[in-house]
Design a protein around this motif. Structure first.
Motif, mmCIF file in Angstrom:
data_model
loop_
_atom_site.group_PDB
_atom_site.id
_atom_site.type_symbol
_atom_site.label_atom_id
_atom_site.label_comp_id
_atom_site.label_asym_id
_atom_site.label_seq_id
_atom_site.Cartn_x
_atom_site.Cartn_y
_atom_site.Cartn_z
ATOM 1 N N HIS A 136 0.844 -1.184 0.000
ATOM 2 C CA HIS A 136 0.000 0.000 0.000
ATOM 3 C C HIS A 136 0.885 1.241 0.000
ATOM 4 N N GLU B 178 0.708 5.441 1.126
ATOM 5 C CA GLU B 178 -0.042 6.398 1.920
ATOM 6 C C GLU B 178 0.059 7.755 1.263
ATOM 7 N N ARG C 128 -4.589 13.250 3.066
ATOM 8 C CA ARG C 128 -6.031 13.097 3.284
ATOM 9 C C ARG C 128 -6.758 13.734 2.113
ATOM 10 N N LEU D 271 -4.929 7.549 6.783
ATOM 11 C CA LEU D 271 -3.649 7.604 6.092
ATOM 12 C C LEU D 271 -3.812 7.594 4.576
ATOM 13 N N SER D 272 -5.058 7.649 4.112
ATOM 14 C CA SER D 272 -5.356 7.662 2.679
ATOM 15 C C SER D 272 -4.655 6.511 1.942
ATOM 16 N N GLN D 273 -4.749 5.307 2.536
ATOM 17 C CA GLN D 273 -4.076 4.148 1.966
ATOM 18 C C GLN D 273 -4.714 3.716 0.661
ATOM 19 N N ARG D 274 -3.847 3.240 -0.248
ATOM 20 C CA ARG D 274 -4.278 2.688 -1.530
ATOM 21 C C ARG D 274 -3.332 1.560 -1.894
ATOM 22 N N ARG E 19 3.569 -1.692 4.077
ATOM 23 C CA ARG E 19 2.420 -2.108 4.899
ATOM 24 C C ARG E 19 1.696 -3.187 4.158
#
Length: 110
Positions: free
Chosen positions: A30, A32, A35, A43-46, A110
């Motif tokens: 992922h 980060e 926001r 954490l604006s995870q993608r 992560r």
């Protein structure tokens, strides 16, 4: 993860979307970001790999829940939720089990 709906979760208010079978990818990397309005995660995870995203999102299913219902999914299942386009809040409680021997990294992958 158990996700317990405290209010109705509908497509209009951004219910969860799952990618069946995506758990076979294991834990995917992922990234980060900052926001963003369309990403409510702190954490604006993608998922970082576009090929994994394409493979996982090609067959997404919506999981609409009534208040009081719950869903269970693997930590490895690729999932997301859409924006809330309704006038109503979507509120839920996420419950995760993590073995005491596991440690979540603070930096790096992560």
């Amino acid at each position: 993860t158990a996700w317990y709906a405290l209010t109705d979760a509908t497509e209009l208010n951004g219910c969860l979307r799952f990618s069946p079978g995506s758990h076979v990818f294991g834990q995917v990397e992922h990234v980060e970001g900052f926001r963003e309005k369309e990403n409510a995660l702190s954490l604006s995870q993608r998922v970082s790999d576009s090929q994994t995203i394409d493979a996982a999102t090609s067959n997404q299913v919506l999981l609409e829940l009534n208040a009081g219902e719950a869903s269970l999914h693997s930590f490895f299942t690729i999932h997301c939720s859409g924006p809330n386009s309704s006038q109503n809040s979507r509120v839920g409680l996420a419950i995760r089990y993590v073995d005491a021997s596991k440690v979540q990294p603070r930096e790096g992958k992560r």
